[in-house]
Design a protein around this motif. Structure first.
Motif, PDB file in Angstrom:
ATOM      1  N   SER A   3       0.853  -1.179   0.000  1.00  0.00           N
ATOM      2  CA  SER A   3       0.000   0.000   0.000  1.00  0.00           C
ATOM      3  C   SER A   3       0.895   1.236   0.000  1.00  0.00           C
ATOM      4  O   SER A   3       1.786   1.356   0.846  1.00  0.00           O
ATOM      5  CB  SER A   3      -0.897  -0.015   1.236  1.00  0.00           C
ATOM      6  OG  SER A   3      -1.762   1.095   1.215  1.00  0.00           O
ATOM      7  N   THR A   5       0.984   5.745  -0.913  1.00  0.00           N
ATOM      8  CA  THR A   5       0.193   6.963  -1.121  1.00  0.00           C
ATOM      9  C   THR A   5       1.049   7.969  -1.880  1.00  0.00           C
ATOM     10  O   THR A   5       1.830   8.707  -1.285  1.00  0.00           O
ATOM     11  CB  THR A   5      -0.283   7.563   0.219  1.00  0.00           C
ATOM     12  OG1 THR A   5      -0.944   6.552   0.971  1.00  0.00           O
ATOM     13  CG2 THR A   5      -1.232   8.726  -0.016  1.00  0.00           C
ATOM     14  N   TRP A  11      -5.605   9.272  -1.260  1.00  0.00           N
ATOM     15  CA  TRP A  11      -5.779   8.006  -0.556  1.00  0.00           C
ATOM     16  C   TRP A  11      -4.715   7.004  -1.032  1.00  0.00           C
ATOM     17  O   TRP A  11      -4.150   7.145  -2.117  1.00  0.00           O
ATOM     18  CB  TRP A  11      -7.175   7.437  -0.788  1.00  0.00           C
ATOM     19  CG  TRP A  11      -7.537   7.304  -2.228  1.00  0.00           C
ATOM     20  CD1 TRP A  11      -7.180   6.304  -3.082  1.00  0.00           C
ATOM     21  CD2 TRP A  11      -8.274   8.228  -3.003  1.00  0.00           C
ATOM     22  NE1 TRP A  11      -7.658   6.539  -4.336  1.00  0.00           N
ATOM     23  CE2 TRP A  11      -8.345   7.722  -4.321  1.00  0.00           C
ATOM     24  CE3 TRP A  11      -8.909   9.446  -2.724  1.00  0.00           C
ATOM     25  CZ2 TRP A  11      -9.000   8.387  -5.343  1.00  0.00           C
ATOM     26  CZ3 TRP A  11      -9.565  10.087  -3.742  1.00  0.00           C
ATOM     27  CH2 TRP A  11      -9.612   9.562  -5.028  1.00  0.00           C
ATOM     28  N   PRO A  12      -4.490   5.968  -0.239  1.00  0.00           N
ATOM     29  CA  PRO A  12      -3.516   4.949  -0.638  1.00  0.00           C
ATOM     30  C   PRO A  12      -4.062   4.040  -1.740  1.00  0.00           C
ATOM     31  O   PRO A  12      -5.274   3.878  -1.885  1.00  0.00           O
ATOM     32  CB  PRO A  12      -3.271   4.159   0.649  1.00  0.00           C
ATOM     33  CG  PRO A  12      -4.412   4.453   1.534  1.00  0.00           C
ATOM     34  CD  PRO A  12      -5.010   5.761   1.108  1.00  0.00           C
ATOM     35  N   ILE A  13      -3.152   3.493  -2.514  1.00  0.00           N
ATOM     36  CA  ILE A  13      -3.494   2.485  -3.520  1.00  0.00           C
ATOM     37  C   ILE A  13      -2.596   1.276  -3.292  1.00  0.00           C
ATOM     38  O   ILE A  13      -1.532   1.391  -2.689  1.00  0.00           O
ATOM     39  CB  ILE A  13      -3.339   3.004  -4.968  1.00  0.00           C
ATOM     40  CG1 ILE A  13      -1.887   3.388  -5.258  1.00  0.00           C
ATOM     41  CG2 ILE A  13      -4.299   4.138  -5.240  1.00  0.00           C
ATOM     42  CD1 ILE A  13      -1.593   3.614  -6.729  1.00  0.00           C
ATOM     43  N   LYS A  14      -3.038   0.126  -3.802  1.00  0.00           N
ATOM     44  CA  LYS A  14      -2.238  -1.088  -3.691  1.00  0.00           C
ATOM     45  C   LYS A  14      -1.475  -1.307  -4.991  1.00  0.00           C
ATOM     46  O   LYS A  14      -2.037  -1.195  -6.081  1.00  0.00           O
ATOM     47  CB  LYS A  14      -3.121  -2.290  -3.384  1.00  0.00           C
ATOM     48  CG  LYS A  14      -3.675  -2.226  -1.991  1.00  0.00           C
ATOM     49  CD  LYS A  14      -4.453  -3.456  -1.644  1.00  0.00           C
ATOM     50  CE  LYS A  14      -4.960  -3.276  -0.217  1.00  0.00           C
ATOM     51  NZ  LYS A  14      -6.044  -4.165   0.103  1.00  0.00           N
ATOM     52  N   SER A  96      -2.234  -4.160  -9.845  1.00  0.00           N
ATOM     53  CA  SER A  96      -2.183  -2.868  -9.145  1.00  0.00           C
ATOM     54  C   SER A  96      -3.474  -2.078  -9.334  1.00  0.00           C
ATOM     55  O   SER A  96      -4.116  -2.164 -10.381  1.00  0.00           O
ATOM     56  CB  SER A  96      -1.006  -2.028  -9.640  1.00  0.00           C
ATOM     57  OG  SER A  96       0.218  -2.626  -9.279  1.00  0.00           O
ATOM     58  N   GLU A  97      -3.814  -1.304  -8.327  1.00  0.00           N
ATOM     59  CA  GLU A  97      -5.014  -0.469  -8.402  1.00  0.00           C
ATOM     60  C   GLU A  97      -4.767   0.756  -9.279  1.00  0.00           C
ATOM     61  O   GLU A  97      -3.624   1.174  -9.496  1.00  0.00           O
ATOM     62  CB  GLU A  97      -5.433  -0.038  -6.995  1.00  0.00           C
ATOM     63  CG  GLU A  97      -5.909  -1.200  -6.152  1.00  0.00           C
ATOM     64  CD  GLU A  97      -6.337  -0.790  -4.754  1.00  0.00           C
ATOM     65  OE1 GLU A  97      -7.060  -1.593  -4.148  1.00  0.00           O
ATOM     66  OE2 GLU A  97      -5.966   0.291  -4.259  1.00  0.00           O
TER      67      GLU A  97
END
Length: 146
Positions: A3, A5, A11-14, A96-97
């Motif tokens: 995770s 940012t 906001w955080p992403i993966k 990945s997001e």
């Protein structure tokens, strides 16, 4: 998956990042001597998740003769010509997001944050293919301390 940012995201992403030592590089008593070889980071072509390099066979509709992008670096690793190898999926690709408004600088920052999260920031050789060739110099040109 880690995770992160990026500075442009509220906001955080993966992010999917995977690093591996060469085959037969560890034993019960002695780990692979990483100090002798740098870690190779593969930065893939546009539209291609780095994780495709880790597949044994191409995904349909490709035939079995199709060369997987980035597979060559893992073949070199298996042949003992390179040491540790890392592949990642840029935001919005592979596992990945998505990261809205991801520009080159943000992509490079995302990679750096992912490398930091898996503690792979030292002794890197970044290999970029296609679009990855645009991202790679940013990792080595002031955005990071590589």
């Amino acid at each position: 998956m880690v995770s992160i940012t990026p500075s442009t995201s509220p906001w955080p992403i993966k992010i999917h990042i995977a690093c591996s030592d060469p085959p037969n590089s560890t034993s019960l008593t002695k780990p692979f001597p990483r100090k002798h070889l740098p870690t190779i980071l593969y930065e893939g072509a546009s539209g291609v998740p780095g994780s495709l390099a880790t597949l044994e066979f191409p995904l349909p509709p490709s035939d079995e003769e199709t060369e997987l992008p980035g597979k060559w670096i893992l073949d070199m690793q298996e042949a003992g010509k390179v040491g540790r190898v890392c592949v990642w999926d840029r935001p919005g690709y592979g596992f990945s997001e998505v990261l809205g408004g991801a520009e080159l600088g943000t992509i490079a920052e995302s990679l750096w944050l992912a490398l930091d999260a898996v503690k792979e920031k030292n002794d890197l050789v970044v290999v970029g293919e296609g679009f990855g060739g645009y991202v790679s110099p940013l990792i080595d040109d002031g955005i990071t301390d590589v």
